[in-house]
Design an enzyme around this catalytic site. Structure first.
Site, PDB file in Angstrom:
ATOM      1  N   TRP A   1      52.555  58.288  54.656  1.00 17.70           N
ATOM      2  CA  TRP A   1      53.952  58.118  54.074  1.00 17.70           C
ATOM      3  C   TRP A   1      54.730  59.100  55.045  1.00 17.70           C
ATOM      4  O   TRP A   1      54.410  60.469  54.664  1.00 17.70           O
ATOM      5  CB  TRP A   1      54.031  58.237  52.546  1.00 17.70           C
ATOM      6  CG  TRP A   1      55.319  58.546  52.068  1.00 17.70           C
ATOM      7  CD1 TRP A   1      55.901  59.738  51.364  1.00 17.70           C
ATOM      8  CD2 TRP A   1      56.288  57.572  51.698  1.00 17.70           C
ATOM      9  NE1 TRP A   1      56.779  59.582  50.730  1.00 17.70           N
ATOM     10  CE2 TRP A   1      57.259  58.220  50.773  1.00 17.70           C
ATOM     11  CE3 TRP A   1      56.589  56.236  51.965  1.00 17.70           C
ATOM     12  CZ2 TRP A   1      58.466  57.695  50.629  1.00 17.70           C
ATOM     13  CZ3 TRP A   1      57.840  55.807  51.585  1.00 17.70           C
ATOM     14  CH2 TRP A   1      58.862  56.269  50.918  1.00 17.70           C
TER      15      TRP A   1
ATOM     16  N   GLY B   1      60.314  62.104  53.642  1.00 16.70           N
ATOM     17  CA  GLY B   1      61.616  62.988  53.725  1.00 16.70           C
ATOM     18  C   GLY B   1      61.557  64.353  52.840  1.00 16.70           C
ATOM     19  O   GLY B   1      62.036  65.279  53.475  1.00 16.70           O
ATOM     20  N   PHE B   2      61.004  64.134  51.694  1.00 14.60           N
ATOM     21  CA  PHE B   2      60.920  65.257  50.875  1.00 14.60           C
ATOM     22  C   PHE B   2      59.959  66.241  51.541  1.00 14.60           C
ATOM     23  O   PHE B   2      60.240  67.426  51.650  1.00 14.60           O
ATOM     24  CB  PHE B   2      60.272  64.988  49.601  1.00 14.60           C
ATOM     25  CG  PHE B   2      60.042  66.022  48.909  1.00 14.60           C
ATOM     26  CD1 PHE B   2      61.076  66.515  47.708  1.00 14.60           C
ATOM     27  CD2 PHE B   2      59.055  66.835  48.817  1.00 14.60           C
ATOM     28  CE1 PHE B   2      60.850  67.681  47.024  1.00 14.60           C
ATOM     29  CE2 PHE B   2      58.641  67.866  47.895  1.00 14.60           C
ATOM     30  CZ  PHE B   2      59.650  68.376  46.966  1.00 14.60           C
TER      31      PHE B   2
ATOM     32  N   ASP C   1      65.516  68.240  49.611  1.00 15.56           N
ATOM     33  CA  ASP C   1      65.747  67.040  49.982  1.00 15.56           C
ATOM     34  C   ASP C   1      67.444  66.233  49.460  1.00 15.56           C
ATOM     35  O   ASP C   1      67.086  65.531  48.396  1.00 15.56           O
ATOM     36  CB  ASP C   1      64.585  66.136  49.493  1.00 15.56           C
ATOM     37  CG  ASP C   1      64.585  64.599  49.969  1.00 15.56           C
ATOM     38  OD1 ASP C   1      65.081  64.318  50.922  1.00 15.56           O
ATOM     39  OD2 ASP C   1      63.755  63.922  49.143  1.00 15.56           O
TER      40      ASP C   1
ATOM     41  N   ASP D   1      59.670  56.664  55.156  1.00 15.11           N
ATOM     42  CA  ASP D   1      60.637  57.122  54.141  1.00 15.11           C
ATOM     43  C   ASP D   1      61.817  57.305  54.685  1.00 15.11           C
ATOM     44  O   ASP D   1      62.354  58.703  55.107  1.00 15.11           O
ATOM     45  CB  ASP D   1      60.357  58.134  53.356  1.00 15.11           C
ATOM     46  CG  ASP D   1      61.519  58.600  52.378  1.00 15.11           C
ATOM     47  OD1 ASP D   1      62.274  57.910  51.951  1.00 15.11           O
ATOM     48  OD2 ASP D   1      61.087  59.978  52.033  1.00 15.11           O
TER      49      ASP D   1
ATOM     50  N   ARG E   1      63.534  50.048  47.947  1.00 15.90           N
ATOM     51  CA  ARG E   1      63.323  50.906  46.588  1.00 15.90           C
ATOM     52  C   ARG E   1      64.404  50.925  45.829  1.00 15.90           C
ATOM     53  O   ARG E   1      65.768  51.234  46.235  1.00 15.90           O
ATOM     54  CB  ARG E   1      63.010  52.384  47.248  1.00 15.90           C
ATOM     55  CG  ARG E   1      63.032  53.424  46.159  1.00 15.90           C
ATOM     56  CD  ARG E   1      62.427  54.847  47.072  1.00 15.90           C
ATOM     57  NE  ARG E   1      62.786  55.913  46.146  1.00 15.90           N
ATOM     58  CZ  ARG E   1      62.235  57.181  46.487  1.00 15.90           C
ATOM     59  NH1 ARG E   1      61.331  57.422  47.801  1.00 15.90           N
ATOM     60  NH2 ARG E   1      62.652  58.178  45.918  1.00 15.90           N
TER      61      ARG E   1
ATOM     62  N   HIS F   1      60.694  53.358  41.033  1.00 21.15           N
ATOM     63  CA  HIS F   1      60.185  54.820  40.959  1.00 21.15           C
ATOM     64  C   HIS F   1      60.769  55.281  39.479  1.00 21.15           C
ATOM     65  O   HIS F   1      61.741  54.592  38.723  1.00 21.15           O
ATOM     66  CB  HIS F   1      61.086  55.447  41.960  1.00 21.15           C
ATOM     67  CG  HIS F   1      60.756  56.871  42.270  1.00 21.15           C
ATOM     68  ND1 HIS F   1      59.652  57.338  41.897  1.00 21.15           N
ATOM     69  CD2 HIS F   1      61.367  57.906  42.666  1.00 21.15           C
ATOM     70  CE1 HIS F   1      59.389  58.474  42.425  1.00 21.15           C
ATOM     71  NE2 HIS F   1      60.401  59.125  43.091  1.00 21.15           N
TER      72      HIS F   1
END
Length: 290
Positions: free
Chosen positions: A40, A43-44, A54, A81, A155, A186
């Site tokens: 993955w 981005g975080f 983020d 992501d 998402r 999520h």
């Protein structure tokens, strides 16, 4: 076999794949060594690596540069992501073209407004796009990909935004209709009740992906019993593990006045040499340096 095809094959061969977040080539190598199915490109985690929140502060160029470096050092497929796609549907067209060319096997696009706020931040601003506008982003992504095996994952942050299961299901179905081949659902609840309820209520034909950061008790056995979740993404564990180890080690060195105690508790430098593939460099030196 291309990495794009490997991801599709892995999804077809197993009921559930495990995907580890990576923020650097080293973290990617360690994930591959551990046996994960895919990576993955988080981005975080990259934001944290830069010491930034983020909140769409890392540019697409910065994220792409790291993804290229990771793709050059691992054989695992990479799920990118890409947050909101860096703007509207036109930005998504550009992003999908660039991420596919950089070595990604899939992209995940979320239905928040740009700039976004990370999902699990307490009191964070969680604003969602109109369904029709986000459908346009998904359609743009699907139309742009060159390889039909390149996976477009939608998402929805409806549960994160507190809009409830009905809204989440409506959005997920709309995104499937727009061409998404998987839906990432999520939740920020501390237990898996929202995810399990959504999974049981989901009547779409595409499978689901989850990121069990807030509800770590949901393990693979329970996920497989639900039947329609195909991807588990461990979204921030790499950077958290790295930060934990570095914090503890650095504090011990200061407390001890040196490295005389910590050196025995960390990887020997020879194992770092192995990750760096130093033996192949030495072989090349012996062959070519005269």
């Amino acid at each position: 076999m291309s990495s794009v095809k490997r991801l599709r094959t892995r999804l077809d061969e197993t009921g559930l794949i495990h995907v580890m977040a990576a923020h650097s080539p080293l973290s990617a190598l360690l994930a591959e060594e551990a046996g994960f199915d895919a990576l993955w490109a988080s981005g975080f985690e990259l934001s944290a690596l830069y010491g930034l929140p983020d909140m769409s502060l890392i540019s697409m160029t910065q994220h792409l540069d790291m993804l290229r470096l990771i793709a050059g050092r691992t054989t695992l497929p990479i799920i990118a992501d890409i947050d909101t796609g860096y703007g509207n549907a036109i930005n998504v067209i550009h992003a999908v073209h660039e991420y596919e060319r950089a070595g990604a096997s899939a992209v995940v696009i979320e239905d928040k407004t740009f700039p976004k706020v990370t999902s699990l931040m307490a009191g964070g601003r969680q604003e969602l796009l109109r369904i029709e506008e986000f459908q346009g982003k998904i359609e743009a992504a699907v139309a742009t990909r060159r390889d039909p095996n390149f996976l477009v994952i939608a998402r929805t942050e409806a549960l994160i935004a507190g809009l409830g299961e009905t809204e989440a299901l409506q959005r997920a179905k709309a995104y499937e209709e727009a061409g998404a081949e998987m839906v990432l659902i999520h939740s920020k609840k501390k237990d898996a009740s929202e995810i399990e309820s959504f999974s049981r209520a989901w009547g779409g034909s595409v499978p689901l992906a989850i990121v069990p950061n807030a509800y770590p008790d949901l393990d693979a056995e329970r996920v497989k019993a639900l039947g329609n979740i195909r991807v588990m993404i461990y979204g921030n564990y790499g950077i958290r593990a790295a930060a934990t180890a570095m914090r503890e080690t650095f504090r011990r060195i200061i407390a001890d006045g040196g490295v005389q105690n910590v050196h025995k508790d960390i990887l020997p430098v020879e194992e770092i040499f192995d990750l760096q593939n130093v033996d192949s460099v030495k072989a090349a030196e012996a062959r070519f340096l005269r």
